[in-house]
Design an enzyme around this catalytic site. Structure first.
Site, mmCIF file in Angstrom:
data_model
loop_
_atom_site.group_PDB
_atom_site.id
_atom_site.type_symbol
_atom_site.label_atom_id
_atom_site.label_comp_id
_atom_site.label_asym_id
_atom_site.label_seq_id
_atom_site.Cartn_x
_atom_site.Cartn_y
_atom_site.Cartn_z
ATOM 1 N N ALA A 1 54.920 53.629 101.146
ATOM 2 C CA ALA A 1 53.637 54.155 101.624
ATOM 3 C C ALA A 1 52.683 53.019 101.996
ATOM 4 O O ALA A 1 51.985 53.096 103.015
ATOM 5 C CB ALA A 1 53.013 55.059 100.557
ATOM 6 N N GLY B 1 59.190 52.235 94.433
ATOM 7 C CA GLY B 1 59.744 52.328 95.788
ATOM 8 C C GLY B 1 58.858 53.143 96.718
ATOM 9 O O GLY B 1 58.635 52.775 97.872
ATOM 10 N N CYS B 2 58.328 54.233 96.205
ATOM 11 C CA CYS B 2 57.480 55.107 97.019
ATOM 12 C C CYS B 2 56.157 54.420 97.353
ATOM 13 O O CYS B 2 55.636 54.551 98.458
ATOM 14 C CB CYS B 2 57.239 56.433 96.301
ATOM 15 S SG CYS B 2 58.786 57.317 95.992
ATOM 16 N N THR B 3 55.646 53.658 96.391
ATOM 17 C CA THR B 3 54.413 52.909 96.620
ATOM 18 C C THR B 3 54.642 51.831 97.681
ATOM 19 O O THR B 3 53.832 51.683 98.607
ATOM 20 C CB THR B 3 53.905 52.289 95.300
ATOM 21 O OG1 THR B 3 53.657 53.355 94.373
ATOM 22 C CG2 THR B 3 52.631 51.488 95.510
ATOM 23 N N LYS C 1 58.789 60.460 94.503
ATOM 24 C CA LYS C 1 57.703 60.702 93.560
ATOM 25 C C LYS C 1 56.537 59.745 93.798
ATOM 26 O O LYS C 1 56.734 58.536 93.870
ATOM 27 C CB LYS C 1 58.227 60.538 92.124
ATOM 28 C CG LYS C 1 57.325 61.127 91.063
ATOM 29 C CD LYS C 1 58.104 61.230 89.754
ATOM 30 C CE LYS C 1 57.344 61.914 88.661
ATOM 31 N NZ LYS C 1 56.960 63.294 88.912
#
Length: 149
Positions: free
Chosen positions: A50, A45-47, A40
């Protein structure tokens, strides 16, 4: 989760990015491509993942890699994520999960004792001929570039 292995042909895909531009596997023929699937946009974690790829963007470019991020978020959410963190690569808005399912990264997950279906954080490295050269299932979000490179 995924059954794809190094040496397999990468699944054909086509999906729109945060700006509505269509991306297809064949657009990347002759280039090395990193396709990272994340649960998401704008979550911690995704931030971290990326931004780690963003911070190593020049190295990826120098080695001939293109990068695509993929999640089931809307174009608008992907656009906000890309702008907020100044991500230099496209983010595919795969709301219908066609690309996610083609790569086999959707399935049952557990988080804080709850079970649900979602995206398994997985990265595929695809060579110039559209063949998978690496599948990373144990993604270290803060060190992901070094896992790929």
């Amino acid at each position: 989760m995924t059954t794809l292995q190094p040496g397999d042909k990468a699944p054909q895909f086509s999906a729109k990015d945060q700006d509505g531009n269509l991306h297809r596997l064949e657009d990347y023929k002759g280039k090395k491509l990193v396709v990272f699937f994340y649960p998401k946009a704008s979550t911690p974690g995704c931030t971290a993942e990326a931004c780690n790829l963003r911070d190593n963007w020049k190295t990826f470019q120098a080695k001939g890699y293109e990068i695509l991020g993929v999640s089931a978020d809307s174009e608008k959410r992907q656009q906000n994520f890309k702008e907020k963190y100044e991500l230099p690569f496209p983010l595919l808005a795969d709301e219908d999960k066609e690309v996610i399912n083609a790569f086999g990264v959707w399935g049952p997950k557990k988080f804080m004792g709850k079970e649900y279906d979602g995206i398994h954080r997985t990265t595929f490295v695809i060579d110039e001929n559209g063949q998978i050269s690496d599948v990373i299932t144990k993604v270290k979000t803060k060190e992901h570039a070094s896992q790929i490179l």
